[in-house]
Write a protein that holds these residues in place. Structure first.
Motif, PDB file in Angstrom:
ATOM      1  N   UNK A 259       0.831  -1.204   0.000  1.00 27.47           N
ATOM      2  CA  UNK A 259       0.000   0.000   0.000  1.00 27.47           C
ATOM      3  C   UNK A 259       0.867   1.257   0.000  1.00 27.47           C
ATOM      4  N   UNK A 260       1.958   1.250   0.764  1.00 28.10           N
ATOM      5  CA  UNK A 260       2.849   2.411   0.801  1.00 28.10           C
ATOM      6  C   UNK A 260       3.542   2.614  -0.542  1.00 28.10           C
ATOM      7  N   UNK A 261       3.987   1.504  -1.144  1.00 33.28           N
ATOM      8  CA  UNK A 261       4.638   1.599  -2.457  1.00 33.28           C
ATOM      9  C   UNK A 261       3.664   2.155  -3.495  1.00 33.28           C
ATOM     10  N   UNK A 262       2.395   1.737  -3.422  1.00 41.07           N
ATOM     11  CA  UNK A 262       1.391   2.215  -4.367  1.00 41.07           C
ATOM     12  C   UNK A 262       1.154   3.711  -4.219  1.00 41.07           C
ATOM     13  N   UNK A 263       1.397   4.245  -3.042  1.00 41.47           N
ATOM     14  CA  UNK A 263       1.223   5.681  -2.797  1.00 41.47           C
ATOM     15  C   UNK A 263       2.499   6.472  -3.057  1.00 41.47           C
ATOM     16  N   UNK A 264       3.516   5.800  -3.552  1.00 44.12           N
ATOM     17  CA  UNK A 264       4.720   6.515  -3.953  1.00 44.12           C
ATOM     18  C   UNK A 264       5.833   6.552  -2.936  1.00 44.12           C
ATOM     19  N   UNK A 265       5.697   5.833  -1.836  1.00 43.10           N
ATOM     20  CA  UNK A 265       6.765   5.802  -0.836  1.00 43.10           C
ATOM     21  C   UNK A 265       7.777   4.714  -1.193  1.00 43.10           C
ATOM     22  N   UNK A 266       9.035   4.954  -0.854  1.00 42.66           N
ATOM     23  CA  UNK A 266      10.084   3.959  -1.089  1.00 42.66           C
ATOM     24  C   UNK A 266      10.069   2.978   0.069  1.00 42.66           C
ATOM     25  N   UNK A 267       9.312   1.890  -0.071  1.00 40.06           N
ATOM     26  CA  UNK A 267       9.111   0.961   1.042  1.00 40.06           C
ATOM     27  C   UNK A 267       9.397  -0.471   0.619  1.00 40.06           C
ATOM     28  N   UNK A 268       9.739  -1.296   1.598  1.00 39.98           N
ATOM     29  CA  UNK A 268       9.959  -2.720   1.374  1.00 39.98           C
ATOM     30  C   UNK A 268       9.577  -3.496   2.616  1.00 39.98           C
TER      31      UNK A 268
END
Length: 527
Positions: A259-268
């Motif tokens: 969900x964070x990646x979909x919102x443009x955050x650099x997450x893993x």
């Protein structure tokens, strides 16, 4: 004030200590290093972030005979991540002494580890299962081991390693030194110490000695269905360099990271079901700064020691106080300031109060920033991005042609504003508050009236109901409005802004031991 020079360490080791920025020993280092150098068995009870790796690592490295190429110290850790972390820290400390260290863990080719051992290693750090494999094969020899360290012993116990630990210890020489470090001391750990240690020196860090004053501990009260939006608001309003976000389950990690990646955050995401190659890739990206947000479970995060973590975020509140202390210890390292944020739903307020009571720390409540405040804060970043594109050699011809066409109908200001809206508004337009719409409940203006299915039949009194609402929903008793109690039901009014929290906290709860159900009241019928 004690200094590392006071321990009478070798010049090579002191140079390495100064090179990595250690200026003075932490409380546990000050107590442990002399005892370990004297050859005593030591039990160290300390939380993550107190400097315990150097507390045992420095004297272990000092005791290594550089003329001898055999294994002289064995360090057991619960996870491969911690094995790698400890190995890296010991390598940095002994950079000038050139002690050969080797991390050993499952998921790595056995042949590569055997070859490294054959080339001559002096300190081995590894997980119990893989170390036991090497001992049984005869590829790891213990005849010159003079020190064995059990790091995070309680975690190894929780992960079911107690039998493996005992078998590893059975291979060690009888006259060896044993060091045991653990955040907690459950009975099984005490039994282990009694069985294998000789007159151990017990060193414990009291709360006042654990150096965490630079960790700013805060919490946001949120609704369960708006936790993701609350998290995004925080991330957009704060200067977050690197953050570890904790979830309770592996599924939760996957869903939040996605969900964070979909919102443009650099997450893993990081959890126990990932292959070792995937785990290494995620951790490598996080260390290098390619990922800003590492979403992890408690177990997967064991041993992560990235000094530049600016924030620890409890997306799911930890289930016990020890886990909370472990989590927040990932930030505020090496004298840096750190922030520990916890998202708390109404039903989790009781757990929050328990954490505060046990740690002696008061978490500061914060109000989530509004969408307008976030947008205002983001403007500078947006302007910088736009200026960068203008000053670059980017090919803008396609967009310039579009502007030419649009100028036939709209002003340049309108076109620019609309373009900015398309580029930057997505996060804000879908981050709308997900609250409850209670409709008309017959309450006074600005209030919401609730029906409760118990009354005098359960000895319910207004002051008891007011106190229960205050404690369970995290509001003050002054915010509780008009209360009417009847024989078998009651009504209570609360302000509109706190009504969702009251509703989530009290529906299907208990008051005075009675199970209650709370629902929005129906509007009064006026004759």
């Amino acid at each position: 004030m004690m200094r590392f020079d006071d321990f009478q360490l070798s010049d090579a080791l002191l140079t390495g200590i100064k090179e990595i920025g250690f200026e003075e020993p932490s409380p546990i280092q000050e107590k442990c290093i002399p005892a370990v150098l004297r050859g005593e068995d030591v039990i160290g009870q300390a939380q993550t972030g107190t400097g315990k790796t150097a507390a045992f690592g420095i004297p272990v490295l000092e005791s290594v005979d550089m003329e001898l190429r055999d294994v002289q110290a064995l360090i057991l850790t619960p996870t491969r991540e911690l094995a790698i972390q400890v190995s890296e820290e010991l390598s940095r400390i002994s950079r000038f002494k050139k002690v050969r260290t080797l991390p050993i863990y499952g998921g790595q080719p056995m042949g590569r580890q055997i070859k490294a051992l054959q080339q001559g290693v002096q300190v081995v750090i590894g997980t119990p299962g893989r170390l036991l494999d090497h001992l049984r094969r005869g590829t790891l020899k213990m005849h010159n081991v003079n020190t064995v360290v059990l790091d995070e012993a309680d975690e190894m116990l929780d992960m079911g390693f107690i039998e493996d630990i005992e078998q590893v210890l059975s291979y060690s020489p009888e006259q060896r030194q044993l060091l045991l470090f653990s955040a907690t001391m459950p009975p099984a750990i005490r039994q282990l110490a009694t069985k294998y240690m000789r007159k151990p020196r017990y060193i414990t860090m009291n709360r006042g000695e654990v150096h965490v004053p630079q960790i700013n501990q805060i919490y946001y009260r949120v609704l369960e269905n708006s936790k993701l939006d609350a998290l995004c608001r925080f991330l957009d309003s704060e200067e977050v360099d690197l953050a570890i976000i904790f979830c309770r389950t592996k599924k939760g990690v996957d869903e939040l990271a996605e969900a964070l990646a979909a919102r443009g955050y650099l997450s893993g995401g990081l959890h126990g079901d990932l292959q070792q190659e995937q785990r290494d890739r995620v951790m490598g990206s996080f260390r290098n700064g390619d990922l800003e947000l590492l979403v992890a479970t408690d177990v997967a995060a064991r041993g992560i020691d990235v000094g530049s973590v600016s924030h620890v975020i409890n997306f799911d509140i930890p289930q016990d106080v020890e886990s909370y202390v472990h989590r927040i210890g990932r930030t505020g390292r090496a004298g840096r300031a750190g922030v520990a944020l916890t998202l708390v739903t109404p039903r989790e307020l009781k757990q929050l109060r328990l954490i505060e009571k046990e740690t002696g720390a008061r978490l500061q409540p914060r109000e989530l920033p509004s969408l307008e405040e976030i947008a205002a804060k983001q403007q500078k970043s947006w302007m910088t991005q736009i200026e960068g594109v203008i000053q670059s050699d980017a090919d803008l011809k396609l967009f310039e042609d579009m502007i030419t066409q649009l100028k036939e109908q709209f002003s340049e200001n309108k076109i620019a504003a609309a373009a900015l809206y398309v580029a930057f508004s997505e996060r804000f337009t879908r981050s709308q508050d997900q609250s409850y719409n209670f409709g008309e409940t017959g309450a006074a203006p600005g209030m919401v009236r609730f029906f409760i299915n118990v009354g005098r039949n359960t000895n319910m009194r207004p002051q008891e109901l007011s106190k229960a609402i205050s404690e369970q929903a995290g509001i003050t008793t002054r915010q509780v409005g008009k209360i009417n109690i009847y024989d078998r039901f009651s009504f209570v009014e609360v302000p509109e802004e706190v009504a969702p929290f009251v509703y989530e906290a009290l529906r299907q709860s208990r008051i005075n031991g009675a199970r209650v159900n709370l629902e929005p009241a129906r509007p009064r019928v006026r004759s």
